[in-house]
Design a protein around this motif. Sequence first.
Motif, PDB file in Angstrom:
ATOM      1  N   PHE A 198       0.867  -1.183   0.000  1.00 54.27           N
ATOM      2  CA  PHE A 198       0.000   0.000   0.000  1.00 54.27           C
ATOM      3  C   PHE A 198       0.897   1.224   0.000  1.00 54.27           C
ATOM      4  O   PHE A 198       2.114   1.114   0.164  1.00 54.27           O
ATOM      5  N   ASP A 199       0.318   2.404  -0.196  1.00 53.39           N
ATOM      6  CA  ASP A 199       1.110   3.631  -0.169  1.00 53.39           C
ATOM      7  C   ASP A 199       0.401   4.687   0.669  1.00 53.39           C
ATOM      8  O   ASP A 199      -0.653   4.430   1.254  1.00 53.39           O
ATOM      9  N   ILE A 200       0.990   5.865   0.727  1.00 55.71           N
ATOM     10  CA  ILE A 200       0.454   6.925   1.588  1.00 55.71           C
ATOM     11  C   ILE A 200      -0.931   7.371   1.126  1.00 55.71           C
ATOM     12  O   ILE A 200      -1.767   7.773   1.941  1.00 55.71           O
ATOM     13  N   ASP A 201      -1.216   7.274  -0.178  1.00 50.37           N
ATOM     14  CA  ASP A 201      -2.550   7.631  -0.664  1.00 50.37           C
ATOM     15  C   ASP A 201      -3.591   6.627  -0.177  1.00 50.37           C
ATOM     16  O   ASP A 201      -4.733   7.011   0.122  1.00 50.37           O
ATOM     17  N   ASP A 202      -3.216   5.351  -0.100  1.00 51.12           N
ATOM     18  CA  ASP A 202      -4.130   4.351   0.442  1.00 51.12           C
ATOM     19  C   ASP A 202      -4.428   4.649   1.914  1.00 51.12           C
ATOM     20  O   ASP A 202      -5.571   4.512   2.371  1.00 51.12           O
ATOM     21  N   VAL A 203      -3.385   5.034   2.657  1.00 47.61           N
ATOM     22  CA  VAL A 203      -3.561   5.369   4.067  1.00 47.61           C
ATOM     23  C   VAL A 203      -4.516   6.562   4.212  1.00 47.61           C
ATOM     24  O   VAL A 203      -5.457   6.535   5.010  1.00 47.61           O
ATOM     25  N   ALA A 204      -4.269   7.607   3.415  1.00 51.45           N
ATOM     26  CA  ALA A 204      -5.104   8.810   3.501  1.00 51.45           C
ATOM     27  C   ALA A 204      -6.530   8.527   3.048  1.00 51.45           C
ATOM     28  O   ALA A 204      -7.497   9.000   3.655  1.00 51.45           O
ATOM     29  N   ALA A 205      -6.685   7.731   1.985  1.00 47.61           N
ATOM     30  CA  ALA A 205      -8.021   7.421   1.484  1.00 47.61           C
ATOM     31  C   ALA A 205      -8.813   6.628   2.511  1.00 47.61           C
ATOM     32  O   ALA A 205     -10.014   6.866   2.717  1.00 47.61           O
ATOM     33  N   GLY A 206      -8.150   5.686   3.177  1.00 44.83           N
ATOM     34  CA  GLY A 206      -8.831   4.921   4.212  1.00 44.83           C
ATOM     35  C   GLY A 206      -9.264   5.787   5.373  1.00 44.83           C
ATOM     36  O   GLY A 206     -10.355   5.615   5.928  1.00 44.83           O
ATOM     37  N   LEU A 207      -8.400   6.727   5.738  1.00 42.99           N
ATOM     38  CA  LEU A 207      -8.730   7.641   6.831  1.00 42.99           C
ATOM     39  C   LEU A 207      -9.923   8.518   6.476  1.00 42.99           C
ATOM     40  O   LEU A 207     -10.848   8.697   7.280  1.00 42.99           O
ATOM     41  N   VAL A 208      -9.913   9.082   5.272  1.00 42.04           N
ATOM     42  CA  VAL A 208     -11.018   9.945   4.848  1.00 42.04           C
ATOM     43  C   VAL A 208     -12.334   9.171   4.848  1.00 42.04           C
ATOM     44  O   VAL A 208     -13.358   9.656   5.349  1.00 42.04           O
ATOM     45  N   ALA A 209     -12.304   7.959   4.292  1.00 33.23           N
ATOM     46  CA  ALA A 209     -13.529   7.156   4.243  1.00 33.23           C
ATOM     47  C   ALA A 209     -14.046   6.860   5.646  1.00 33.23           C
ATOM     48  O   ALA A 209     -15.250   6.921   5.906  1.00 33.23           O
ATOM     49  N   LYS A 210     -13.128   6.559   6.578  1.00 37.26           N
ATOM     50  CA  LYS A 210     -13.532   6.252   7.948  1.00 37.26           C
ATOM     51  C   LYS A 210     -14.142   7.483   8.624  1.00 37.26           C
ATOM     52  O   LYS A 210     -15.177   7.384   9.306  1.00 37.26           O
ATOM     53  N   LEU A 211     -13.510   8.638   8.450  1.00 41.68           N
ATOM     54  CA  LEU A 211     -14.023   9.855   9.074  1.00 41.68           C
ATOM     55  C   LEU A 211     -15.416  10.203   8.555  1.00 41.68           C
ATOM     56  O   LEU A 211     -16.288  10.642   9.321  1.00 41.68           O
ATOM     57  N   VAL A 212     -15.626  10.020   7.265  1.00 39.32           N
ATOM     58  CA  VAL A 212     -16.945  10.313   6.690  1.00 39.32           C
ATOM     59  C   VAL A 212     -17.985   9.335   7.215  1.00 39.32           C
ATOM     60  O   VAL A 212     -19.097   9.732   7.599  1.00 39.32           O
ATOM     61  N   ARG A 213     -17.630   8.037   7.266  1.00 39.52           N
ATOM     62  CA  ARG A 213     -18.586   7.032   7.756  1.00 39.52           C
ATOM     63  C   ARG A 213     -18.977   7.276   9.200  1.00 39.52           C
ATOM     64  O   ARG A 213     -20.140   7.114   9.575  1.00 39.52           O
TER      65      ARG A 213
END
Length: 248
Positions: A198-213
């Motif tokens: 994975f890369d830093i974009d995967d980390v950030a994308a997962g975080l954004v999705a979690k915060l929105v959910r």
Amino acid sequence: MGRLSLLVTSPRVAPGLMSRSAWYAVESASARLCRDVTEPVVDAVVESGLDVEPVDAELDAPGLARMLVDRAAGTDVVWLGSSDADPGLTDAIAAEVSRLEAPPEVEMVVGSWDVPGSRLLDAVVVMDRLRSPGGCPWDAQQTHESLAPYLTEESGEAVEAIASGDRQHLAEELGDVLLQVLFHARVAEDAATDAERFDIDDVAAGLVAKLVRRHPHVFADGDASTPEEVEAAWARIKAEEKAAKSSG
């Protein structure tokens, strides 16, 4: 009387995404000058169909300033700034125009600005450089396992900084925590299998999705209105996510 426009842009913004006033200045100028035709901004201007003239790369700041001011004596000239911000050029131009009785108008044209969080891109670039061939040999040999103690250590020091009340110290320690996140993400890019990679974009994308959910009261139709209700909703949504993972 002419005008000398100094175009400055953020290296963290796509070079063609410039303000309307910047593009107007570039398009309407009689001459567009640069030091290096490979600069991203220069490439974007040329790609738009405009000519750009490179200057002598050996010119120092005073020599470049004199040439630019002379060229702008009777026409509009745009200088497409270099990525190193042309050290000493603005001071040299100020000195040059101050000696003239009728100097050209000099203006700074801002083509693009950094957006909040843009310096994170610099951190990603630096981390990549450290882990890439020709970078740091110590950084290159690290693994998730070898870095784990540092993640614990830096997190503890950030907590200590909070307790100390020294906010500048806290900012520094948070930077060290961020380094660990960037480091682990960069290590993961070199993983042997797709499942581990994975890369830093995967980390950030997962975080954004979690915060929105977990903030439906902000991003959807949730009705939590107090800190206690928010906390309860967070715990409920987290439990539902864990149950869904287990059943899947």
